[in-house]
Design an enzyme around this catalytic site. Sequence first.
Site, PDB file in Angstrom:
ATOM      1  N   THR A  91       0.831  -1.208   0.000  1.00  0.00           N
ATOM      2  CA  THR A  91       0.000   0.000   0.000  1.00  0.00           C
ATOM      3  C   THR A  91       0.868   1.262   0.000  1.00  0.00           C
ATOM      4  O   THR A  91       0.359   2.373   0.053  1.00  0.00           O
ATOM      5  CB  THR A  91      -0.926   0.042   1.243  1.00  0.00           C
ATOM      6  OG1 THR A  91      -0.076  -0.032   2.408  1.00  0.00           O
ATOM      7  CG2 THR A  91      -1.902  -1.120   1.252  1.00  0.00           C
TER       8      THR A  91
ATOM      9  N   HIS B 104      18.483   2.938  -8.376  1.00  0.00           N
ATOM     10  CA  HIS B 104      17.746   3.151  -9.633  1.00  0.00           C
ATOM     11  C   HIS B 104      18.523   4.006 -10.631  1.00  0.00           C
ATOM     12  O   HIS B 104      18.246   3.974 -11.819  1.00  0.00           O
ATOM     13  CB  HIS B 104      16.342   3.706  -9.366  1.00  0.00           C
ATOM     14  CG  HIS B 104      16.299   5.155  -8.986  1.00  0.00           C
ATOM     15  ND1 HIS B 104      16.624   5.619  -7.739  1.00  0.00           N
ATOM     16  CD2 HIS B 104      15.975   6.253  -9.705  1.00  0.00           C
ATOM     17  CE1 HIS B 104      16.487   6.938  -7.702  1.00  0.00           C
ATOM     18  NE2 HIS B 104      16.094   7.355  -8.894  1.00  0.00           N
TER      19      HIS B 104
ATOM     20  N   ASP C 261      22.202  10.152   1.300  1.00  0.00           N
ATOM     21  CA  ASP C 261      21.028   9.918   0.449  1.00  0.00           C
ATOM     22  C   ASP C 261      21.415   9.807  -1.031  1.00  0.00           C
ATOM     23  O   ASP C 261      20.817   9.030  -1.773  1.00  0.00           O
ATOM     24  CB  ASP C 261      20.038  11.084   0.646  1.00  0.00           C
ATOM     25  CG  ASP C 261      18.722  10.877  -0.083  1.00  0.00           C
ATOM     26  OD1 ASP C 261      18.165   9.761   0.018  1.00  0.00           O
ATOM     27  OD2 ASP C 261      18.241  11.811  -0.751  1.00  0.00           O
TER      28      ASP C 261
ATOM     29  N   HIS D  16      24.078   6.945  -5.642  1.00  0.00           N
ATOM     30  CA  HIS D  16      23.941   7.371  -7.038  1.00  0.00           C
ATOM     31  C   HIS D  16      25.212   8.033  -7.592  1.00  0.00           C
ATOM     32  O   HIS D  16      25.683   7.697  -8.675  1.00  0.00           O
ATOM     33  CB  HIS D  16      22.777   8.353  -7.194  1.00  0.00           C
ATOM     34  CG  HIS D  16      21.482   7.862  -6.610  1.00  0.00           C
ATOM     35  ND1 HIS D  16      21.108   6.546  -6.648  1.00  0.00           N
ATOM     36  CD2 HIS D  16      20.466   8.517  -5.983  1.00  0.00           C
ATOM     37  CE1 HIS D  16      19.915   6.407  -6.074  1.00  0.00           C
ATOM     38  NE2 HIS D  16      19.512   7.590  -5.653  1.00  0.00           N
TER      39      HIS D  16
HETATM   40  C1  BG6 Z   1      16.463   8.949  -4.218  1.00  0.00           C
HETATM   41  C2  BG6 Z   1      16.685   9.891  -3.070  1.00  0.00           C
HETATM   42  O1  BG6 Z   1      17.315   7.836  -4.116  1.00  0.00           O
HETATM   43  O2  BG6 Z   1      16.713   9.618  -5.451  1.00  0.00           O
HETATM   44  C3  BG6 Z   1      15.801  11.117  -3.217  1.00  0.00           C
HETATM   45  O3  BG6 Z   1      16.384   9.231  -1.851  1.00  0.00           O
HETATM   46  C4  BG6 Z   1      16.001  11.765  -4.569  1.00  0.00           C
HETATM   47  O4  BG6 Z   1      16.064  12.055  -2.175  1.00  0.00           O
HETATM   48  C5  BG6 Z   1      15.851  10.735  -5.687  1.00  0.00           C
HETATM   49  O5  BG6 Z   1      15.030  12.781  -4.715  1.00  0.00           O
HETATM   50  C6  BG6 Z   1      16.225  11.330  -7.030  1.00  0.00           C
HETATM   51  O6  BG6 Z   1      15.904  10.423  -8.055  1.00  0.00           O
HETATM   52  P1  BG6 Z   1      15.544  10.909  -9.519  1.00  0.00           P
HETATM   53  O7  BG6 Z   1      15.457   9.665 -10.326  1.00  0.00           O
HETATM   54  O8  BG6 Z   1      14.248  11.659  -9.425  1.00  0.00           O
HETATM   55  O9  BG6 Z   1      16.654  11.838  -9.959  1.00  0.00           O
END
Ligand code: BG6
Length: 477
Positions: A14, A180, A237, A242
């Site tokens: 959910t 991601h 974060d 990333h």
């Molecule tokens: C996430 C972070 O992993 O990536 C967020 O926790 C961030 O804080 C987000 O906003 C950004 O992802 P994207 O794909 O929108 O650039």
Amino acid sequence: MKNNSNTMVIFGGTGDLTHRKLIPALYQLDINGFLPEGLNVISVGRKYKTTEEYRNELRESVRKYSSRSFTEELFNDLAQRVEYFTLDFDSQKDYDSLSEFLNKREKEGKPENRLFYLAVSPDYFGKIVDSCEASGITAGSGWRRLVIEKPFGKDLESATALNASISRVFPEKSIYRIDHYVAKEMIQNIMMLRFQNSIFESIWNRSHIDNVQITVLEKEGVGTRGGYYDHTGATRDMVQNHLLQLLAITAMEPPRSLDPDDVRDEKVRVFQALKDCTAECPEGNLLFGQYEGYRSEDKVPKDSMTETLVAAKVQIDNDRWRGVPFYLLTGKALRNKTAQVTIEFRKMASLASDIKQEPNILEIKIQPDEGITLHLSVKKPGVIDEMVQAEMDYCQSCLYLFNSPDSYEKLILDAMTGDSTRFTRWDELELTWSYIDSILRHAKDNVVPSGYGIGSDGPDELDTFIKSGSGKWWYRN
Ligand code: BG6
């Protein structure tokens, strides 16, 4: 039945992630005919509701968040595969019932392979895995895989503890840790650009490159995530995962093959070569910022010192990169949302003293536009000794007008087919956490966040942060 046909068990059915990303991604995969044959989805959540009610909620989410147009017929094709199951994460009895439910469905012909997707708060990761094991959910004859969202811990110690608890139940090759960013289309393109174009690979080193800039900027503030974010900050974060992944893909040596472990072995070598910041962080190589108004965000303490922006000069101590600064920058509540990797090449000596020479710049644009731009110096027409900058542009998002698959489509499909290339291996995490711990230890006593206005370009100190080459942030150009 094919070996990728499976029952996907989503814990956190959910939640926001399931509604915004996972279900829309499944819908998009279904439209393109990519869903594995017989896919069955069991969405597990704490709130009581019937499958019928749940499917109605999903209909609205698909309408709202899918990048493809909604049709009732296509939605129904997905919806009839989805069932809802109510479970209290703390009740072992409920896991026993889930186990019976899954076994019953399998007896009725649903796939035996199980893909567990933890779309819940990290506090529950260990608990859910342990309880599933205790109820026999993770045993059985089909394959068992675990997909786990970030944040994977908050430092090396907690990440190690979490890893130990899930590794007790799942072998490393069955754990799919999501970042991601790694699945973004242009990030995957970096490897092709580098390793399949001799003009780039031969100059991708310290003899030809002055500096590399990795910038991931966001327009939005923390929104409703203040409670989580204030304990995390931009370094944990965004940089730990990333930005360091982007750095590794930009800096790594050519892998022996595209086999998941060959690619990840090379990324690990880059992380091993990061120069420890504790000893190497002289003044001016690390900058923290906090946007004005952050302390008034929901669930953020009035005296918070959490950084919502970080700029760091990172060094890689190996033959290819020794002496080349990698400037990382990420932050929230800035002027624009943009992500790119910029390579600034070394300047050529001028042919004449009155010719102003600019460096070649290669921009790899990740979002919002996807593409590659190469900046060249050319002669200004009609005059002998003046140069102008020409831009050679490859706009991928203009050329391929169909929507490129989003990260979650690719990652879900990868996990179902057993391709772990775009997921993070434990040794990558161990090294990146250890590096981030060293930065944060240093920052604790030495770095105070500078204020910056919402919608600005960040703190003023950023303007002079780059000391190498042309001294500018190219994303601002
Ligand atoms: C996430 C972070 O992993 O990536 C967020 O926790 C961030 O804080 C987000 O906003 C950004 O992802 P994207 O794909 O929108 O650039």
